[in-house]
Design a protein around this motif. Structure first.
Motif, mmCIF file in Angstrom:
data_model
loop_
_atom_site.group_PDB
_atom_site.id
_atom_site.type_symbol
_atom_site.label_atom_id
_atom_site.label_comp_id
_atom_site.label_asym_id
_atom_site.label_seq_id
_atom_site.Cartn_x
_atom_site.Cartn_y
_atom_site.Cartn_z
ATOM 1 N N SER A 40 -3.222 -34.024 7.593
ATOM 2 C CA SER A 40 -2.230 -33.777 8.648
ATOM 3 C C SER A 40 -1.034 -33.008 8.108
ATOM 4 N N ARG A 41 -0.549 -33.395 6.950
ATOM 5 C CA ARG A 41 0.588 -32.687 6.343
ATOM 6 C C ARG A 41 0.205 -31.256 5.968
ATOM 7 N N ALA A 43 -2.113 -29.460 7.424
ATOM 8 C CA ALA A 43 -2.264 -28.718 8.684
ATOM 9 C C ALA A 43 -0.905 -28.252 9.187
ATOM 10 N N GLU A 44 0.076 -29.138 9.148
ATOM 11 C CA GLU A 44 1.427 -28.781 9.602
ATOM 12 C C GLU A 44 2.010 -27.670 8.733
ATOM 13 N N HIS A 45 1.851 -27.811 7.424
ATOM 14 C CA HIS A 45 2.390 -26.812 6.486
ATOM 15 C C HIS A 45 1.716 -25.446 6.665
ATOM 16 N N GLY A 47 0.047 -24.422 9.378
ATOM 17 C CA GLY A 47 0.043 -23.948 10.759
ATOM 18 C C GLY A 47 -1.346 -23.890 11.373
ATOM 19 N N ASN A 49 -4.896 -26.526 12.849
ATOM 20 C CA ASN A 49 -5.100 -27.847 13.445
ATOM 21 C C ASN A 49 -5.630 -28.844 12.408
ATOM 22 N N THR A 50 -5.312 -30.104 12.649
ATOM 23 C CA THR A 50 -5.637 -31.175 11.714
ATOM 24 C C THR A 50 -7.142 -31.343 11.530
ATOM 25 N N THR A 53 -8.430 -28.690 9.180
ATOM 26 C CA THR A 53 -7.928 -28.941 7.828
ATOM 27 C C THR A 53 -8.681 -30.099 7.188
ATOM 28 N N ASP A 77 -4.300 -43.403 5.906
ATOM 29 C CA ASP A 77 -4.048 -42.017 5.479
ATOM 30 C C ASP A 77 -4.714 -41.727 4.139
#
Length: 191
Positions: A40-41, A43-45, A47, A49-50, A53, A77
């Protein structure tokens, strides 16, 4: 400097295939630069989708590029870290199609990183304003001269402090990306 088998991975034809998807080298690079992270982290970094990733992290784990950081997180997690500090690649060790796919993925990652760096230029502290460059030099070299240039530049770069495993860095030292690309100018005649 030769690869250190305790810290470095030399790509083979088999392991190279795991890095031909454009997102996978970016994931590996992010884990090396920023340390352990969840899908998740990442994916956010990055840009993306989770779900994508998470899938690609699992593929990298199957190929031995990333390992679970079991000391972090909780049962919900899963944290991952890069299994090696660096990756070495010799184009002679793989077929041309796989090599091209891998190098295209690496180039896409370089381009993404450059775009993000450009976007951050306005936010840099004054001492970093002139400490970077986006330069291009076109030279006229023989194959032997090009190989010598790569060796000399690589030797110079390796003379500086690496990002990982450094304990003696000054307080104001920050990670700096240096990409070395030497290739015959595309679209030029063979002679």
């Amino acid at each position: 400097m030769e690869p250190d088998p305790r810290r470095d991975l030399v790509l083979t034809a088999t392991t190279l295939k795991a890095l031909t998807h454009p997102l996978r080298p970016r994931i590996l690079s992010a884990l090396r630069l920023h340390g352990p992270a969840t899908a998740s982290r990442l994916a956010e970094h990055l840009g993306v989708n989770t779900g994508a990733t998470s899938y690609h992290v699992r593929q990298l784990a199957e190929a031995g590029f990333v390992v679970e950081a079991t000391e972090m997180g909780n049962a919900r997690d899963r944290w991952w870290r890069a299994a090696h500090a660096r990756t070495y690649f010799d184009t002679h060790d793989a077929d041309s199609e796989t090599s091209a796919a891998y190098l295209s993925a690496v180039a896409a990652g370089y381009a993404d990183s450059a775009q993000r760096a450009i976007a951050e230029i306005a936010t840099l502290p004054p001492e970093w304003e002139d400490a970077g460059t986006f330069s291009n030099f076109t030279l006229r070299l023989t194959p032997d001269e090009a190989a010598r240039l790569i060796t000399e530049l690589t030797t110079l770069i390796r003379g500086y402090r690496p990002h990982q495993g450094t304990t003696d860095a000054p307080e104001d030292a920050r990670p700096v990306s240096v990409n070395l690309e030497v290739f015959r100018a595309p679209g030029m005649p063979a002679e």
